[in-house]
Write an enzyme that holds these catalytic residues in place. Sequence first.
Site, PDB file in Angstrom:
ATOM      1  N   GLY A  55     -68.749  46.869  44.428  1.00 18.19           N
ATOM      2  CA  GLY A  55     -68.826  47.899  45.462  1.00 18.19           C
ATOM      3  C   GLY A  55     -68.339  49.280  45.072  1.00 18.19           C
ATOM      4  O   GLY A  55     -68.215  50.152  45.935  1.00 18.19           O
TER       5      GLY A  55
ATOM      6  N   TRP B 114     -69.836  51.773  43.275  1.00 20.60           N
ATOM      7  CA  TRP B 114     -70.819  52.842  43.518  1.00 20.60           C
ATOM      8  C   TRP B 114     -71.045  53.013  45.019  1.00 20.60           C
ATOM      9  O   TRP B 114     -71.314  54.116  45.499  1.00 20.60           O
ATOM     10  CB  TRP B 114     -72.144  52.534  42.804  1.00 20.60           C
ATOM     11  CG  TRP B 114     -72.095  52.702  41.307  1.00 20.60           C
ATOM     12  CD1 TRP B 114     -70.973  52.694  40.511  1.00 20.60           C
ATOM     13  CD2 TRP B 114     -73.201  52.918  40.417  1.00 20.60           C
ATOM     14  NE1 TRP B 114     -71.326  52.874  39.193  1.00 20.60           N
ATOM     15  CE2 TRP B 114     -72.671  53.016  39.100  1.00 20.60           C
ATOM     16  CE3 TRP B 114     -74.584  53.016  40.601  1.00 20.60           C
ATOM     17  CZ2 TRP B 114     -73.495  53.217  37.972  1.00 20.60           C
ATOM     18  CZ3 TRP B 114     -75.404  53.217  39.485  1.00 20.60           C
ATOM     19  CH2 TRP B 114     -74.863  53.313  38.188  1.00 20.60           C
TER      20      TRP B 114
ATOM     21  N   ASP C 224     -76.959  42.991  46.855  1.00 19.25           N
ATOM     22  CA  ASP C 224     -76.556  42.225  45.675  1.00 19.25           C
ATOM     23  C   ASP C 224     -76.740  40.753  46.037  1.00 19.25           C
ATOM     24  O   ASP C 224     -76.600  40.372  47.193  1.00 19.25           O
ATOM     25  CB  ASP C 224     -75.083  42.476  45.312  1.00 19.25           C
ATOM     26  CG  ASP C 224     -74.812  42.167  43.835  1.00 19.25           C
ATOM     27  OD1 ASP C 224     -74.473  43.113  43.089  1.00 19.25           O
ATOM     28  OD2 ASP C 224     -74.962  40.998  43.413  1.00 19.25           O
TER      29      ASP C 224
ATOM     30  N   ASP D   2     -81.410  38.593  46.758  1.00 22.32           N
ATOM     31  CA  ASP D   2     -81.988  39.006  45.480  1.00 22.32           C
ATOM     32  C   ASP D   2     -82.906  40.198  45.735  1.00 22.32           C
ATOM     33  O   ASP D   2     -83.807  40.128  46.574  1.00 22.32           O
ATOM     34  CB  ASP D   2     -82.789  37.821  44.917  1.00 22.32           C
ATOM     35  CG  ASP D   2     -83.279  38.063  43.500  1.00 22.32           C
ATOM     36  OD1 ASP D   2     -83.372  39.235  43.084  1.00 22.32           O
ATOM     37  OD2 ASP D   2     -83.580  37.065  42.821  1.00 22.32           O
TER      38      ASP D   2
ATOM     39  N   ASP E 245     -77.518  49.721  39.411  1.00 19.06           N
ATOM     40  CA  ASP E 245     -76.641  49.310  38.307  1.00 19.06           C
ATOM     41  C   ASP E 245     -76.904  47.830  38.012  1.00 19.06           C
ATOM     42  O   ASP E 245     -76.070  47.147  37.434  1.00 19.06           O
ATOM     43  CB  ASP E 245     -75.169  49.540  38.719  1.00 19.06           C
ATOM     44  CG  ASP E 245     -74.217  49.566  37.532  1.00 19.06           C
ATOM     45  OD1 ASP E 245     -74.689  49.710  36.389  1.00 19.06           O
ATOM     46  OD2 ASP E 245     -72.999  49.447  37.748  1.00 19.06           O
TER      47      ASP E 245
ATOM     48  N   LYS F 207     -79.711  51.517  35.482  1.00 20.22           N
ATOM     49  CA  LYS F 207     -79.246  50.958  34.210  1.00 20.22           C
ATOM     50  C   LYS F 207     -80.437  50.453  33.407  1.00 20.22           C
ATOM     51  O   LYS F 207     -81.362  49.850  33.957  1.00 20.22           O
ATOM     52  CB  LYS F 207     -78.305  49.782  34.501  1.00 20.22           C
ATOM     53  CG  LYS F 207     -77.504  49.350  33.272  1.00 20.22           C
ATOM     54  CD  LYS F 207     -76.987  47.938  33.373  1.00 20.22           C
ATOM     55  CE  LYS F 207     -75.916  47.710  34.388  1.00 20.22           C
ATOM     56  NZ  LYS F 207     -74.583  48.137  33.963  1.00 20.22           N
TER      57      LYS F 207
HETATM   58  C1  LIG Z   1     -72.636  45.956  36.840  1.00 19.13           C
HETATM   59  S1  LIG Z   1     -72.661  45.140  38.387  1.00 19.13           S
HETATM   60  C2  LIG Z   1     -72.652  46.485  39.528  1.00 19.13           C
HETATM   61  C3  LIG Z   1     -71.343  47.194  39.656  1.00 19.13           C
HETATM   62  C4  LIG Z   1     -71.359  48.227  40.761  1.00 19.13           C
HETATM   63  N1  LIG Z   1     -72.197  49.372  40.433  1.00 19.13           N
HETATM   64  C5  LIG Z   1     -69.982  48.742  41.065  1.00 19.13           C
HETATM   65  O1  LIG Z   1     -69.713  49.920  40.862  1.00 19.13           O
HETATM   66  O2  LIG Z   1     -69.168  47.967  41.572  1.00 19.13           O
HETATM   67  C6  LIG Z   1     -74.333  44.606  38.485  1.00 19.13           C
HETATM   68  C7  LIG Z   1     -74.662  43.835  39.723  1.00 19.13           C
HETATM   69  O3  LIG Z   1     -76.064  43.643  39.788  1.00 19.13           O
HETATM   70  C8  LIG Z   1     -76.289  42.463  40.515  1.00 19.13           C
HETATM   71  N2  LIG Z   1     -77.664  42.014  40.341  1.00 19.13           N
HETATM   72  C9  LIG Z   1     -78.282  41.676  39.205  1.00 19.13           C
HETATM   73  N3  LIG Z   1     -79.538  41.284  39.457  1.00 19.13           N
HETATM   74  C10 LIG Z   1     -79.727  41.394  40.799  1.00 19.13           C
HETATM   75  C11 LIG Z   1     -80.828  41.130  41.662  1.00 19.13           C
HETATM   76  N4  LIG Z   1     -81.991  40.654  41.193  1.00 19.13           N
HETATM   77  N5  LIG Z   1     -80.663  41.351  42.989  1.00 19.13           N
HETATM   78  C12 LIG Z   1     -79.488  41.794  43.473  1.00 19.13           C
HETATM   79  N6  LIG Z   1     -78.413  42.076  42.691  1.00 19.13           N
HETATM   80  C13 LIG Z   1     -78.532  41.862  41.371  1.00 19.13           C
HETATM   81  C14 LIG Z   1     -75.258  41.512  39.953  1.00 19.13           C
HETATM   82  O4  LIG Z   1     -75.022  40.433  40.824  1.00 19.13           O
HETATM   83  C15 LIG Z   1     -74.054  42.434  39.778  1.00 19.13           C
HETATM   84  O5  LIG Z   1     -73.169  42.325  40.850  1.00 19.13           O
END
Ligand SMILES: C[S@@+](CC[C@H](N)C(=O)[O-])C[C@H]1O[C@@H](n2cnc3c(N)ncnc32)[C@H](O)[C@@H]1O
Length: 251
Positions: free
Chosen positions: A90, A92, A113, A129, A153, A193
């Site tokens: 959380g 961002w 997420d 998802d 991200d 990303k």
């Molecule tokens: C690097 S973390 C994000 C960190 C966030 N920007 C922060 O500042 O706290 C990446 C996130 O992308 C989510 N994610 C990856 N693939 C996803 C998808 N298909 N749908 C939803 N979330 C996804 C992961 O569960 C993970 O929590």
Amino acid sequence: MTKPPSPKGPSNGPTRTTPGGRKLGQKVKKSKLKASSRRWLERHLNDPYVQRSKHEGYRSRAVYKLLEIDEKHQILKGAKRIIDLGAAPGGWSQISARVTESTDLDPKVAAIDFLEMDPVPGVRFIQMDFLDEEAPRKLMDALGGSPDLVLSDMAAPTTGHSRTDHLRTMYLCEVAAHFAVDVLRPGGHFLAKTFQGGAERELLTFLKQNFRSVVHVKPPASRAESVEMFVLAKGFKGRRHSDEGEEADTD
Ligand SMILES: C[S@@+](CC[C@H](N)C(=O)[O-])C[C@H]1O[C@@H](n2cnc3c(N)ncnc32)[C@H](O)[C@@H]1O
């Protein structure tokens, strides 16, 4: 915007101290942890960005990536509505809620997420998802208007097979880009990303067709040894209804 710490940390010797009073340069005792997990934990404990995020009340060190990108490219200023893809835990979302002055009564941020996320004030969170076909509609319903910033991200969970991981994250980036072009306000921005080597050529062409500028960025908070980088597309040109030359949508 506050200045991030030097990625190398303050230069006062191997056991440095963070603003929160924690010592850096800590070693994790050999235990039942696998060597790779121990290395990860050591790096995490000794990371000045991790320490700083705790001290400043942010949920992740990832906030500094966004803040550093913003410092250079000014994407947050003036944003009225923001969508945060892959939001947990959380960080961002916290920044997004602050810049949009979002509140629970008048939310200006929608986040998604597939992991759980503790509520962030002012953020409508959807646990699902993003690749689910219902996700775009749910996000837009939650936001109640077009965003001027779409952030992603998202990184696919790692499988240990680097080529597979790379392809899956690039796919997420691509789906996020198409979503952004479907929902952004003209003039809006998209940050996502991607991996070293940057966005695939086809995706870059798509972004260049739809945005005034497209660049790759690697903020100092993104670890040098990580293959992670970001693609930033600024100045959405607006939706064109068809290839037959109809005027751009200016909603
Ligand atoms: C690097 S973390 C994000 C960190 C966030 N920007 C922060 O500042 O706290 C990446 C996130 O992308 C989510 N994610 C990856 N693939 C996803 C998808 N298909 N749908 C939803 N979330 C996804 C992961 O569960 C993970 O929590």
